[in-house]
Design an enzyme around this catalytic site. Structure first.
Site, PDB file in Angstrom:
ATOM      1  N   GLU A  92       1.092  -1.469  -0.093  1.00 21.20           N
ATOM      2  CA  GLU A  92       0.202  -0.170  -0.172  1.00 21.20           C
ATOM      3  C   GLU A  92       0.780   1.410  -0.029  1.00 21.20           C
ATOM      4  O   GLU A  92       0.704   2.433  -0.712  1.00 21.20           O
ATOM      5  CB  GLU A  92      -0.785  -0.280   1.180  1.00 21.20           C
ATOM      6  N   SER A 458     -44.213 -32.092  41.128  1.00 15.21           N
ATOM      7  CA  SER A 458     -43.434 -32.121  41.792  1.00 15.21           C
ATOM      8  C   SER A 458     -42.472 -31.953  42.446  1.00 15.21           C
ATOM      9  O   SER A 458     -41.817 -31.797  43.485  1.00 15.21           O
ATOM     10  CB  SER A 458     -43.840 -33.605  42.252  1.00 15.21           C
TER      11      SER A 458
END
Length: 586
Positions: A92, A458
């Site tokens: 770059e 239960s």
């Protein structure tokens, strides 16, 4: 004094030229004022940190997930390998450490090259330096306009005055979009190669440096040839600049480009429900900062127990579902349909069942053809019999199958129609060590462990007996177990029955709890008083609110598995209520 015609025209022309210059200068001044009236302050970048992902870990350090607005792992400059930074500069901005924001020579070369690009109809190059790209990515938009380029150049010069080169390069390498759901080199290394930055090879570093020009242009699978060519060009540039040797560059060029099939949030994927629950709790505390603040989160999860919990729940639900018969194929096509695979791909198996495959039934005796050209085979005989006992099989049915490891035959699979949840909490500390909110997170992300209000049945009785012990009863207290009829709120009679349809007479309280006797529990609740049981249940945290009616003593109220599990902890730890938690450290 009279002027000659020639002189008069020269004077007029001079005035005209000066007027044009004045107007042009005035127009340029207005344009500049308009262009730069909202120029951002480059000094803001001195304290700028890009949004980074929050990473979530189990108690033993296993990465289990991440939350991110932009999938980014911020890496300080001194932890970025030099060869990676050099690869990006070679690709770059080779003069990065020598220019002051704008590389005039590089810009001129780009403009000359653009003459040919324009003639060929190619995309124009901007000739931007790394500093200019930082200015554009962080402070400006990506509009391809002359005005933006002017702003970019000015901001680049200001950036060079505000930050040193290392800070600018650090911002660039952590901010840039590199495809594959990756912002910055830290996330890209993990998503593409499953590695931390120091573990990248020279070839892998050069490939990442190829991506700023356009991640889709150099996709490692769809455009592999272009990706390799761009990577190798960068390696050549690095060798030309003397940053690597020719031998190392040649060796790296010979490497194949191998990446992960898809970006992975985390290698460990058995805790999706847990990770989502942590996210929701984190958002409640941190808000949007959770997905952009780069936090480290250590949770209470035990990966070993979590995996065992997920496997146990999925296997248990599948076995239960299988006992209730084959419900039939999930799709059907004409047996000779050419596009049957398109219909077969319309329904996905649970992501957790990686060995399941969609298949086309070729005949009622169990011949099947798998999608994606994976061949044909036969279903196991017991599965053919199981299917015939249910809705049966016929040619053209679309089903899920799994290849048996021992026989090579295919096993018939179906997604259970029932669902469930599992929670495991350490009773002394409240650490949630495992949490599974359903059969499959990929099919339903509704968390049945924390969100589903269900009747505990239960499982609620221990709270009735605990309330009795708190109010003067002892394990030896005698309760009569006999038929009982009560008038309901709607005027109808209610006669609770025991599981075995018989009654046992006078029994010690402990027997009623051991045997989970319904009628005895109702009589005990009458004796204690439902208001006291409701108050006790609220204190344990098993319910937030509950009507003081006797049916609640048998678990007719509603709670979540998460609350029920945490409410059971005091039975183990000596009566101390705990607050279950999933997050230990942020």
């Amino acid at each position: 004094m009279d002027l000659k015609p020639t002189e008069r025209w020269m004077a007029i022309a001079g005035v005209a030229v000066l007027s044009v210059i004045a107007v042009a200068g005035f127009a340029i001044a207005i344009y500049a004022a308009w262009l730069f009236h909202d120029m951002p302050d480059a000094g803001e970048l001195q304290d700028y940190r890009p949004p980074t992902a929050t990473r979530v870990y189990a108690w033993d350090g296993t990465l289990i997930g991440e939350y991110s607005k932009e999938r980014r792992i911020f890496v300080p400059y001194d932890q970025i390998p030099p060869q990676l930074a050099q690869a990006f500069m070679a690709a770059e901005d080779r003069n990065f450490f020598r220019h002051s924001g704008v590389d005039v020579g590089g810009f001129s070369r780009a403009m000359l090259k653009n003459v040919g690009n324009a003639a060929r109809g190619r995309r124009l190059e901007g000739g931007s330096t790394i500093t200019q790209q930082v200015a554009k990515n962080v402070l400006l938009t990506s509009d391809a306009t002359v005005g933006r380029k002017f702003k970019e150049a000015i901001l680049a010069h200001r950036l060079e005055q505000s930050l040193d080169k290392q800070q600018i390069l650090e911002l660039y390498l952590n901010e840039i979009w590199l495809g594959y759901r990756s912002f910055g080199v830290g996330a890209a290394a993990y998503n593409y190669f499953g590695k931390a930055l120091p573990d990248l090879t020279l070839a892998e570093s050069a490939y990442l440096a190829a991506l700023p020009k356009g991640p889709d242009n150099y996709h490692p699978v769809r455009n592999k040839a272009k990706a390799l060519a761009r990577r190798n060009w960068i390696l050549g540039q690095m060798a030309e600049l003397g940053w690597v040797s020719q031998a190392d560059a040649a060796k790296a060029m010979a490497e194949d480009l191998v990446v992960q099939a898809a970006p992975k949030r985390a290698a460990y994927r058995d805790a999706d429900y847990f990770v989502e629950e942590v996210r929701q709790r984190g958002v409640a505390t941190l808000g949007p900062r959770l997905s952009e603040g780069g936090y480290y989160m250590r949770t209470t999860l035990d990966p070993r127990l979590q995996t065992a919990a997920r496997v146990a729940l999925m296997d248990g639900l599948e076995h239960y579902d299988r006992r209730h018969g084959w419900r039939g194929a999930w799709g059907h096509v004409t047996p000779d349909a050419q596009d049957w695979e398109k219909a077969a791909r319309a329904k996905s198996p649970p992501a957790e069942r990686t060995n399941w495959r969609a298949a086309l039934v070729l005949s009622a005796d169990g011949r099947v053809r798998l999608i994606r050209g994976e061949g044909e085979g036969s279903l196991a005989g017991e599965d053919v019999s199981w299917a015939r006992a249910g809705k049966g099989l016929k040619a053209g049915d679309l089903v899920f199958v799994e290849r048996a490891a021992t026989t090579g035959a295919y096993r018939l699979r179906q997604v259970p129609s029932v669902n469930g949840a599992l929670v495991a909490i350490e009773p002394y500390s409240g650490r949630v060590v495992a949490l599974v909110g359903g059969y499959s997170f990929s099919l339903s992300n509704f968390n049945r462990a924390t969100q589903a209000m269900r009747q505990p049945g239960s499982a609620f009785k221990p709270f009735v007996y605990a309330a009795a012990l708190e109010n003067g009863y002892t394990p030896a207290s005698v309760i009569v177990d006999s038929a009982i009829t009560l008038k309901g709120a709607n005027g109808e009679d209610w006669s609770p029955e025991n599981y075995h349809k018989e009654f046992y007479g006078a029994q010690p309280l402990r027997k009623g709890l051991e045997q989970s006797i319904n009628a005895m529990t109702v009589r005990l609740a009458q004796g204690v008083g439902m208001k006291k049981i409701v108050e006790f249940s609220k204190r344990t945290g098993v319910v937030r609110d509950m009507q003081p009616v006797l049916a609640m003593a048998l678990g007719a109220g509603e709670t979540t598995p998460f609350k029920l599990t945490s409410a059971y902890a005091p039975f183990v730890n000596g009566g101390r209520r705990i607050e279950p938690h999933l997050i230990e450290l942020v």
